[in-house]
Design a protein around this motif. Sequence first.
Motif, short mmCIF file in Angstrom:
data_model
loop_
_atom_site.label_atom_id
_atom_site.label_comp_id
_atom_site.label_asym_id
_atom_site.label_seq_id
_atom_site.Cartn_x
_atom_site.Cartn_y
_atom_site.Cartn_z
N VAL B 15 0.88 -1.16 0.00
CA VAL B 15 0.00 0.00 0.00
C VAL B 15 0.92 1.21 0.00
O VAL B 15 1.72 1.38 0.91
CB VAL B 15 -0.91 0.02 1.25
CG1 VAL B 15 -1.93 1.15 1.14
CG2 VAL B 15 -1.60 -1.31 1.44
N LYS B 16 0.82 2.02 -1.03
CA LYS B 16 1.77 3.13 -1.10
C LYS B 16 1.14 4.36 -1.75
O LYS B 16 0.06 4.27 -2.37
CB LYS B 16 3.01 2.71 -1.91
CG LYS B 16 2.73 2.34 -3.35
CD LYS B 16 3.96 1.79 -4.04
CE LYS B 16 4.89 2.87 -4.52
NZ LYS B 16 5.95 2.31 -5.40
N ASN B 17 1.79 5.48 -1.59
CA ASN B 17 1.30 6.68 -2.27
C ASN B 17 1.85 6.72 -3.68
O ASN B 17 3.03 6.46 -3.93
CB ASN B 17 1.70 7.93 -1.50
CG ASN B 17 0.66 8.25 -0.44
OD1 ASN B 17 -0.50 8.49 -0.80
ND2 ASN B 17 1.05 8.19 0.82
N ILE B 18 0.98 7.02 -4.58
CA ILE B 18 1.36 7.00 -5.99
C ILE B 18 0.58 8.11 -6.66
O ILE B 18 -0.58 8.35 -6.34
CB ILE B 18 1.05 5.60 -6.58
CG1 ILE B 18 1.71 5.40 -7.93
CG2 ILE B 18 -0.43 5.34 -6.67
CD1 ILE B 18 1.76 3.93 -8.33
N ASP B 19 1.21 8.86 -7.51
CA ASP B 19 0.48 9.93 -8.19
C ASP B 19 0.49 9.70 -9.68
O ASP B 19 1.52 9.78 -10.33
CB ASP B 19 1.07 11.29 -7.84
CG ASP B 19 0.15 12.41 -8.34
OD1 ASP B 19 -0.89 12.07 -8.96
OD2 ASP B 19 0.47 13.58 -8.10
#
Lengths: 363, 363, 363, 363
Positions: B15-19
Amino acid sequence: MKAIVIKPHVIGMEVKNIDLEEKLGKNQVRIKTLYTGVCGTDRGLVNNKLSFVRAPEGWDELILGHEAFGIIEEVGEDVTEFKKGDYVVPVVRRGCGVCLNCKIGRQDFCETGNFVEAGIRGKHGFMREEFVDDEMYLVRVPESIKDIAVLTEPLSNVVKAIDEVMQVQRRMVWNCPDGAYDCRNAYVVGTGPIGTFYSILLRTYGFNVFMLNRRDPSPAEEYVSKRINAQFVNTTKSEEMNKLPKADIIVDSSGFPSAFIPLLSKINKNGILVLFGTETGDKTPIDADLVSFMVENNIAVIGSVNANKMNFKESVNYLTMWKEKYGELLNRMITTVVSPEEANTILEKKPKGEIKSVIKWSD
Amino acid sequence: MKAIVIKPHVIGMEVKNIDLEEKLGKNQVRIKTLYTGVCGTDRGLVNNKLSFVRAPEGWDELILGHEAFGIIEEVGEDVTEFKKGDYVVPVVRRGCGVCLNCKIGRQDFCETGNFVEAGIRGKHGFMREEFVDDEMYLVRVPESIKDIAVLTEPLSNVVKAIDEVMQVQRRMVWNCPDGAYDCRNAYVVGTGPIGTFYSILLRTYGFNVFMLNRRDPSPAEEYVSKRINAQFVNTTKSEEMNKLPKADIIVDSSGFPSAFIPLLSKINKNGILVLFGTETGDKTPIDADLVSFMVENNIAVIGSVNANKMNFKESVNYLTMWKEKYGELLNRMITTVVSPEEANTILEKKPKGEIKSVIKWSD
Amino acid sequence: MKAIVIKPHVIGMEVKNIDLEEKLGKNQVRIKTLYTGVCGTDRGLVNNKLSFVRAPEGWDELILGHEAFGIIEEVGEDVTEFKKGDYVVPVVRRGCGVCLNCKIGRQDFCETGNFVEAGIRGKHGFMREEFVDDEMYLVRVPESIKDIAVLTEPLSNVVKAIDEVMQVQRRMVWNCPDGAYDCRNAYVVGTGPIGTFYSILLRTYGFNVFMLNRRDPSPAEEYVSKRINAQFVNTTKSEEMNKLPKADIIVDSSGFPSAFIPLLSKINKNGILVLFGTETGDKTPIDADLVSFMVENNIAVIGSVNANKMNFKESVNYLTMWKEKYGELLNRMITTVVSPEEANTILEKKPKGEIKSVIKWSD
Amino acid sequence: MKAIVIKPHVIGMEVKNIDLEEKLGKNQVRIKTLYTGVCGTDRGLVNNKLSFVRAPEGWDELILGHEAFGIIEEVGEDVTEFKKGDYVVPVVRRGCGVCLNCKIGRQDFCETGNFVEAGIRGKHGFMREEFVDDEMYLVRVPESIKDIAVLTEPLSNVVKAIDEVMQVQRRMVWNCPDGAYDCRNAYVVGTGPIGTFYSILLRTYGFNVFMLNRRDPSPAEEYVSKRINAQFVNTTKSEEMNKLPKADIIVDSSGFPSAFIPLLSKINKNGILVLFGTETGDKTPIDADLVSFMVENNIAVIGSVNANKMNFKESVNYLTMWKEKYGELLNRMITTVVSPEEANTILEKKPKGEIKSVIKWSD
C-alpha cells in the motif's frame, strides 16, 4: 421377402425369407428398397457390441438397416405428398410422442429416450425387399441423384451437427470480416464416410479443412481431399503437425479421446469441438490447465447425434448440389456394392479401403 | 493518493502513495473509489501464480483491483451520460479494437487476446482512492444498492455465462411444458461467491438448484441456500448423492476436473456443463465411454470468461431486484470489510468463512 | 474497352469506349466479364427515375451493371483465394467501414447509408469488358453452372430475405409437426425473376407456393410453376382466390400496397409479410381493424434489401443444386440474350415475355 | 361469493353473489383475490365492443377480470410449488393443447385460436372473492411488492413484446459500439399504463425514450417521465417534433394508424415498429413510397399480443427491481383504488387522469 436379420444380443446375421404382411394404412406408402448402406452401427449390432439394440415388441429378431433409399410402388389412402414412382429416403428415429422436442418434430433431441430407431431399437429396419412407412417419415429425392441417395442418412447427421454448431456460435460474431467463413480453419479427425462428409460440408461453408488421420491417405482419401481442396494431415508426422494452423472448429469422428484431446491446445479462442464418434476402450487424462484454457478462451464442446427430417431434406439438397459441382466424387465414396446374399462380407467386418459399402436390393 | 500495487512476477503487495496525475480528457470522468472487491485472481497476482499479469506500458508496477464501485466527483468535456454524484461501476476488460467481437462491444469474446484488463494486465486497476475513466466504460448504479454494488463485477461474469447457456440451448426446446424452467435441475459445484451467484441466478430463472461442495455447509452457506430455497449437498456423503436427481445443467466454479467429470454421469439428455473455474494441478481421466455418452445425449460444454457492458447492466438490475426480494442476503455475502491499510489480510490469503471480502476506500 | 454508361440524372444510356486504366493492386484480380444481367433498377437508372444514383467521385458518368459473372484473367500480388481461370461473381454493395454491421461484413444492414454499390451509386458497375476487383468481394462459381451464374446476384437478395424470415420466425415454433415446412403456405405476389426465385426457394424449404399475379400465366410462367410444383393464381378471378388456402408467409415483389394489403386478411396467425418490391404511385388505406388484426395475430412484416457475401455463396449453391434437380429450368428463366451493342433494347424498356434479360460480353 | 359479471354481447355489468362450488383438485390451489386491475379490454367487454367475448361452456354469464393478484389460502393434493400464504399472479391465456406452440408453453403464439382467456373468452375471470387454479398457471410474487403486483399482467405483455423485438433484431447487430443500447432512441406512442411500461422497460434496456401523445403531459405523466429520465413529447407541437431525433424503435400503444404511420419517416435504418394497440375506426393511407422506404431500410414491424408464463416471471422481476430503484413510481401508476361495489365507476368508463385503476377485494 428377403431380409437381413439379427437376434439382439447374439453375434451373427442371417439373410432369410420373412413375411411381415404389412398392410397399407391411411397416409402410408409401400416402398421398394433400392439400396441400403452399412455403417459401424450395423457392424456393432451384428457383432453384438451395442447393448441398446432392441427387437420390435413381440419379436425376437430385428431386421437390420437404417440407411435406405427406395421407390414408392403403392400409395395408401389420404396420401398427399407422394405418388407411385417417387424416390424417397426414410428417416430413422421416430419420436417418443411425449417430450417437447419430439412433439415439435425434433426427435433428434428426444429427452425421454423412448424413441424407436429403424434397424437399431424397437423397429424393423430397411434391409429387406420392401417396407411400408408413414408418408410423414419420408423425404423426397430427385431422380438425378438416385445413384448416391443412399448417402442421405449418414450425411443428415453431419448436417444436424453443423447446424447446431452455427447455432451455438451465434453466442458471438464468428464470421470473417467479409461476412463469410473462408478465414476459419477446421480439423476433421477421422477420414471415414462421416469425416469425409464433415470435410465436404465445412468446405461448402468456406472453412479451410484439414483431414486428420494417424496414417498417410489412401488413394480414395487422396482423391477426395484434392477434389474438395482440403488438406490431408498425417498426425504422426511432426513436420505436418507443425505446419498446421490453429483450428476454429475441431470435429472428432473417431471417438478416441486420445485423438482429439491433445488437439485442443491448437484451438483458437471461441473455438468449438464437435464430438461425433462413439468408441470404447480409449482413455486420456484431462487436467485443470486444460479446463482453465477452455474457460479463458470461451471454448465450446457439443456432442451431437441423429438428425431431424429437415436435416434429411438439407442432406438431399447437398448431395444434389455436390453432384453438379463435384461430378463423380460422391459415387467414388461408395467403394463396395454387394447383393443381399453377399451382405455378410460387408456387415461382419469392414472391407479394406472402404469409404462406404452398400447393398443393392433392386434396380 | 493511496494505492495497492504489485510488481508483476514478484510475490507480495504494497500500500503506497502513488500519483498518476490523471488529466480529465474529453468524455472522461473522475471517480472516487468507494469499495473494491477481492477475488482469487487478486490473490493469484499477489502470490505470483498468474503468468499473464502485465503492468501498463512504461510501468514496472501494477495497481491492483478489477471489482470496483465509486461515485463521480468530476465530469469532463462532452460527457453526456453522467453527472457529479452518480454512482458507477467500471467494466474491467477493454477490447483490442481489431477483432470483430471487440469492434461491436463484445470484448468478452476478444479473438486476438490483445485486450487490457484493469488491475490484471496492461492497465492500472481500481484499488486506489480515485481514478479517471471514459464514460463508455461505466455503468450506472442506483443509490439504493450502494452497499452491495461492489458485487456487480463478479456477478456480471455469471450473467454472461448464463446468457450464453440460454443461447446455446436454443439448439432445441429446453423449457418445461409450462414455458418456464421450474422442472429443470442445476448442480452448482463450488459454493464461493461465484457458486453462490450462479445459484441465486439459476433460482431466479426457476431452476431447482443443488449447491455442491466436498463438505457440510458453513453457517453462511446454510443461510444462503435456505434463503433462496436451494439445497446444499455434501458430495462426500453417499446418502446425499444418491438422492440427487439428474441435472440439466452443471456449473463448475471449482476448476477441478475431478470434481465435475464424475458428475457427468448424472446429466440429463441435452444437458449442458458450464466451465468457469480456473485451477492447476488436478487431473482426471476421461474415457471413450464418456465421449460416447456425450455424443448419444447431445451434451454441450461451454467454457465462459469475462462479461460485456450489457452483462454489467443486467448484473446491477439483478442486485437491485434481489435486494428488494431477499433483503440482507447480498449484504451477508460480504463477510469481511477492511481498510486499504489492512488489505494485506484479505489479499495474501483467503479469510476463514469468507464469501466475499472487500476494501472500503471512502464513505 | 467497351462499356455501358449513363449520366446520373439524365435520361438515356450509351455504349462507348472508355479506359479506366485500372492497375492490379495487392489482393486484386482482373476479371473478364462474361455476362451481365439487367433488372428494374438498371432501367430505372437509364430512365432517370432513381434519385439515389451517383457517379464515382471525380466522374460525371457511371458505368452501369450490378449483376455480373466473369472469369479471372490476371491475379495480383498476395491473392490467395483465386487463380487465373476461376469463375466468379462480384458482390454489389461495399460497406461504409464505420457502422457495426459493415465492420462485420453485413453491409446489407449498413446503418449510415454511406456504402457504395457498383453500377448504382458511387462506384462503376460491371457492364464493361473487364474490371479489377478486390478478391474479398468475389464469390467462386463452379464451372458447371457458368450458363446461369449471372442469376447469382438477384437470387442472393432473395436468399437474404428468406434467411431473415427464418431468423424472425424463431420468435416461436414455426415448423410443422414433422419438423419440416411442408404444411406451410406461401403467397408470392409478382412473377418476375424475383417472384420466381422466391417461389423456387420457398418450394425448396418445402412450402406450398402460390404464385400470384393479376393475369393468367405466360407460357414461361406456366412452365416454371408446373416444374417446381407451385400453383399460379390469377388474383382477378374470384373462383381462384376463393380456393386459396390461408398463407403463413406472403412475399410482395410488386411494390404495390394495393396488391398485398388486401391479402393480409388471408394470413395465418404468427404469419409474416416480406416487402421486397419498390414502386411509386400506388396508395392503399390501412385501417385500425387491420392493425388490431396484426396485433391479435402476432403478424410480422420485414422490408428486406440487398445481400451479404454469404448470401451470394448460398445463391451459388442453390443455382448448382437446382440445375441438377430441375435441369433447364433456370436456363429458361433467361429469356433474352443480347450483345452490348444491342443492350439498349433491354435497358430502355422491358422486352415482352421477359423473365430475365442478359448481355453477353464474351464466351 | 361476490363477483363482477357481464352477459356476453350485452352492455353492462353487475356485482352479484355467485357460487361456483369450485372443488380443489389435484395440483390445484384456492386463491383469495387481493386486487384485480382494469384495462381497456374490460371496458370493451362491459360496453359490448369486443365481439370475441365468450362465456364458459354451459354459462350465459362471464365473470370479468384477467389482471389479478392474490394469496393462496388452501393447497390441493400433489401441489409441489406453493404453500398456504404464498402470493401469486395467475396467467391469463390457457393453450389449445393442439398446436405446437401451446404444446411447449408458448400459448401466446397459439395457432389454432382455440385457447381460453380468463375473464375474456371461455373461462371465468378473477373479479371475485376467490378462485381455484392449477398450480402450473401461477407465478410466485415476493411479499415486498404486494402493493404493486396487480401490475404484473399488463407488464407481462410488454415484456413479451420487447423479448420478441430483441429476437427479431438479432437479424443484424443492433447494439451500440459499447455493447449496450444507450445510443438507441425509442418513441412510445400513447402514455397510458402500457405506454408507461414500455417506456420504463426500454429505459431499463438503456434506450433514450420519448413518450409521445397528442397533448401536454398530465402531472402523473410529467412525474413518470422525469423519474425515469424519459422525455414527454406533444406531437401537435412542431417545435417539439422538430427536435425529436430519429427513432430505432417505435412502439404504438394507441392502435391508431394515423398516429404511428407518419412517424415511420423518422425511423432509422434497420428500425422496428411494434404494434400493440387495438382500436377501431381510424384509417390512414400508405403509399408505395413508404413501402419502398421500408424495403430499402430493412424496416421490421411486429404485432404482439399476450404473454407466456416466463414473461410473467420476468414481469415480477422487473416490478421488484423497479420498486427498489424507483421507490413509489409504480405505486403512483395506480391512480384509483375502489371496492367491488364501486367497480362500475372504473369499468364503465375511464376515470379522469387514470394511469391504472384497480379493485381491492381483501387486505
